[in-house]
Design an enzyme around this catalytic site. Structure first.
Site, short mmCIF file in Angstrom:
data_model
loop_
_atom_site.label_atom_id
_atom_site.label_comp_id
_atom_site.label_asym_id
_atom_site.label_seq_id
_atom_site.Cartn_x
_atom_site.Cartn_y
_atom_site.Cartn_z
N ASP A 29 28.34 20.22 -14.17
CA ASP A 29 29.77 20.44 -14.35
C ASP A 29 29.97 21.80 -15.03
O ASP A 29 29.49 22.00 -16.14
CB ASP A 29 30.32 19.30 -15.22
N ASN A 31 33.16 23.30 -15.42
CA ASN A 31 34.50 23.54 -15.99
C ASN A 31 34.98 22.44 -16.92
O ASN A 31 36.18 22.31 -17.19
CB ASN A 31 35.52 23.77 -14.86
N ASP A 33 35.27 19.11 -16.80
CA ASP A 33 36.09 17.93 -16.45
C ASP A 33 35.23 16.69 -16.21
O ASP A 33 35.73 15.66 -15.76
CB ASP A 33 36.98 18.22 -15.21
N ASP A 37 30.33 20.41 -9.95
CA ASP A 37 31.12 21.28 -9.06
C ASP A 37 30.26 22.40 -8.50
O ASP A 37 29.09 22.57 -8.88
CB ASP A 37 32.35 21.83 -9.81
N ASP A 106 26.93 17.70 4.97
CA ASP A 106 27.10 16.34 5.45
C ASP A 106 28.20 16.36 6.51
O ASP A 106 29.24 16.98 6.30
CB ASP A 106 27.54 15.44 4.29
N ASP A 208 26.28 11.63 9.07
CA ASP A 208 26.55 10.32 8.49
C ASP A 208 26.75 9.25 9.58
O ASP A 208 27.49 9.49 10.55
CB ASP A 208 27.84 10.44 7.65
N GLU A 263 21.81 10.03 10.36
CA GLU A 263 21.61 8.76 9.65
C GLU A 263 21.78 7.68 10.71
O GLU A 263 22.86 7.55 11.29
CB GLU A 263 22.64 8.60 8.54
N HIS A 338 21.42 9.13 -2.33
CA HIS A 338 22.58 8.70 -3.10
C HIS A 338 23.00 7.27 -2.77
O HIS A 338 23.93 6.76 -3.39
CB HIS A 338 23.74 9.66 -2.82
N ASP A 339 22.37 6.66 -1.79
CA ASP A 339 22.69 5.28 -1.43
C ASP A 339 21.63 4.30 -1.94
O ASP A 339 21.67 3.12 -1.61
CB ASP A 339 22.78 5.12 0.10
C1 NOJ Z 1 26.44 6.58 4.60
C2 NOJ Z 1 26.56 7.41 3.37
O1 NOJ Z 1 25.28 7.86 2.99
C3 NOJ Z 1 27.20 6.54 2.33
O2 NOJ Z 1 27.18 7.11 1.04
C4 NOJ Z 1 28.61 6.24 2.76
O3 NOJ Z 1 29.19 5.33 1.87
C5 NOJ Z 1 28.65 5.65 4.17
N1 NOJ Z 1 27.74 6.29 5.07
C6 NOJ Z 1 30.03 5.76 4.75
O4 NOJ Z 1 30.32 7.09 5.04
#
Ligand code: NOJ
Length: 562
Positions: A29, A31, A33, A37, A106, A208, A263, A338-339
């Protein structure tokens, strides 16, 4: 000049790179908040360069109301205000390119945000020009055939819109309506938007849920008691998927020297090459999810299940997939994103005695397998799960809506949190741990998602000082991969494949050959293989002292030159 045969594989730059996935909301971050960013990333460009990676994959930075943290886009050609401006983006891209690093964005085009102007128009009337940008079911036809929706509060993918007396379709949250790819105008919009970013100099896309863009739009009834594993034909891999991917290639990718990765839930070993054989002009690579079920319940992905950690079967998954791509196509290798919860906690151990060993062991794996490795930010220092047990600690729509559903139905929501705490997506999204100052040096104010409490023990500043750290080991492993083409293209063969603790394999190219031995357990393990490991040259190892022949300490990793 000696010409090395690459075991019939076509050499390509995107097969040789190491990708670093950067989750902008949690990176830095600048700035104050509490939200990461683009300028924060710019501040850290030299750090990113120092890792030795070649490509950054940036999670979505487009304008978005953030129902699903940027995966709900309301303007594909603008930067999310929380993240900065287009000028900041241009400076970031330039800064990466100056350092010889490529950038992939992405591409989220199965759905938009319900706040996207296309959807706002589409909702206005049944004869609006944008109506067929989305999937609508007119209410006079009766209730639409049921479809579950994994992020929906009621687990229903159809949302009623009183304005036009119709339902719209959304696989994800109700704020993520699915685009109608059958409509050529939608496809043209997407390709134009992709070209807009490519013309800026972006080097490709991570796509995605790309298998969902074509689905059976007749929306037949789901068979009674349909097992989860058979959802694809109803939600994805529809009749036009290959046509759309070829069209996208023709319209966009064929015009640029770029990289892409889809993906791809639903692509199996049987049809993998239909997507990735270069002659077919579809995708270069994709991710599958066959190995990510390790430690997760087979019946419900929202729950952890430790009985489902069977190493021999897990090894066979990698082996099977490697065989698919022996001559054509190309794999991706990843253990975190991140999932997912943190790879060290999930596939290694976050116990302080084993944390560093296991993180290094997993990096040895990621960077010695055949396929393009993707390393998720924070994993380079072995960040771990936060395991929160209170719902207030979560920000993820997936967790929050599922919890609400259970609560409303009087089901066991506490048990859910206890289990889910180990595998929630927010575990992987906590702020980067830069140093031991307040908020881990990520921000000077309370961050959007709380920092993992262990940031004083695990942080980048500390690991920079320690030559034995996970961070230094990670850099060394990248150096090794770069120095030995056999680790990229070399043939992959399992060794001692039924061993329940060790994942061991050889990599061979020309007259170079390596043996990789990885202990995935917290106990000593014995390798059953016809090789004198005590006499072999060790290329890298995560323990500083030599080990006994064929015996491996907890989470030990060794690569030998044979
Ligand atoms: C896969 C992404 O990696 C995930 O983070 C997202 O929630 C879903 N697709 C929907 O876009």
């Amino acid at each position: 000049m000696q010409v090395i045969s690459l075991n019939k594989i076509q050499p390509r730059w995107w097969k040789e790179v190491v990708v670093y996935q950067l989750y902008p909301r949690s990176f830095k971050d600048s700035n104050g908040d509490g939200i990461g960013d683009l300028n924060g990333i710019i501040e850290k460009l030299d750090y990113i360069k120092s890792l030795g990676i070649d490509v950054v994959w940036l999670n979505p930075v487009y304008e978005s109301p953030n129902d699903d943290m940027g995966y709900d886009i309301s303007d594909y050609r603008a930067i999310m205000k929380q993240f900065g401006t287009m000028d900041d983006f241009d400076r970031l891209l330039e800064g990466l390119h100056e350092r010889g690093i490529k950038l992939i964005m992405d591409l989220v085009v199965n759905h938009t945000s319900d706040e996207h102007p296309w959807f706002r128009e589409s909702k206005k009337s049944r004869d609006n020009p944008f109506r067929h940008y989305y999937h609508w079911w007119d209410a006079e036809k009766g209730l639409p055939p049921y479809r579950w929706s994994i992020f929906d509060k009621e687990n229903n993918a159809w949302k009623y819109d009183p304005g036009t007396n119709s339902y719209y379709f959304h696989i994800f949250s109700e704020k993520q309506p699915d685009l109608n790819w059958e409509n050529p105008a939608v496809r043209k919009e997407v390709y134009d938007m992709m070209k807009f970013w490519m013309d800026k100099g972006v080097d490709g896309f991570r796509m995605d849920v790309i298998t969902c863009i074509s689905k059976d739009t007749r929306f037949p009834e789901l068979p009674a008691d349909m097992p989860l594993s058979q959802w694809f034909p109803y939600y994805a891999k529809g009749p036009h998927l290959h046509t759309y991917l070829q069209e996208m290639h023709q319209e966009v990718f064929s015009k640029y020297d770029s990289m892409n990765v889809g993906e791809a839930s639903g692509i199996s070993i049987d049809d993998a090459l239909l997507f990735t054989d270069e002659d077919r002009n579809e995708l270069q690579t994709f991710y599958h999810f066959d190995h990510t079920g390790f430690g997760i319940s087979k019946d419900n992905f929202m729950y952890a299940d430790d009985s489902n950690r069977d190493l021999p079967s897990w090894k066979k998954i990698f082996d099977k997939w490697d065989k698919v791509f022996q001559e054509k196509g190309w794999a991706t290798i990843y253990l975190g994103n991140h999932d997912m919860s943190r790879m060290t906690s999930r596939f290694g151990s976050d116990h302080p005695a084993f944390r560093d060993y296991s993180a290094k062991m997993l990096h040895t794996f990621l960077l010695s397998m055949r396929g393009t490795p993707y390393i998720y930010n924070g994993d380079e220092i072995g960040m771990t799960n936060s395991n929160h047990l209170n719902i207030e600690a979560y920000q993820d729509v997936y967790t929050i809506n599922y919890y609400q559903q259970l609560k409303e139905r009087g089901q066991d929501y506490k048990g859910f949190l206890e289990s889910h705490a180990h595998i929630s997506r927010d575990n992987g999204r906590t702020p980067m741990q830069w140093d031991d100052s307040a908020f881990a040096g990520f921000s000077n104010t309370t961050p959007w998602l709380s920092v993992n409490e262990n940031y004083r023990q695990i942080n980048i500043a500390k690991q920079e000082q320690d030559p034995d750290s996970v961070l230094h080991y990670f850099r060394k492993m990248i150096g090794l991969r770069k120095a030995h083409l056999a680790l990229v293209y070399g043939r992959f063969d399992l060794v001692d494949e039924d061993n329940p603790q060790l994942f061991a394999y050889t990599r061979m190219l020309g007259d170079e050959s390596y043996l990789v031995v990885l202990n995935f357990s917290d106990r000593t393990a014995i390798l059953d293989a016809d090789v004198d490991t005590e006499r072999s040259q060790i290329l890298i190892g995560n323990y500083n002292t030599n080990h006994l022949n064929h015996s491996y300490r907890p989470y030990e990793a060794v690569i030998y030159k044979l």
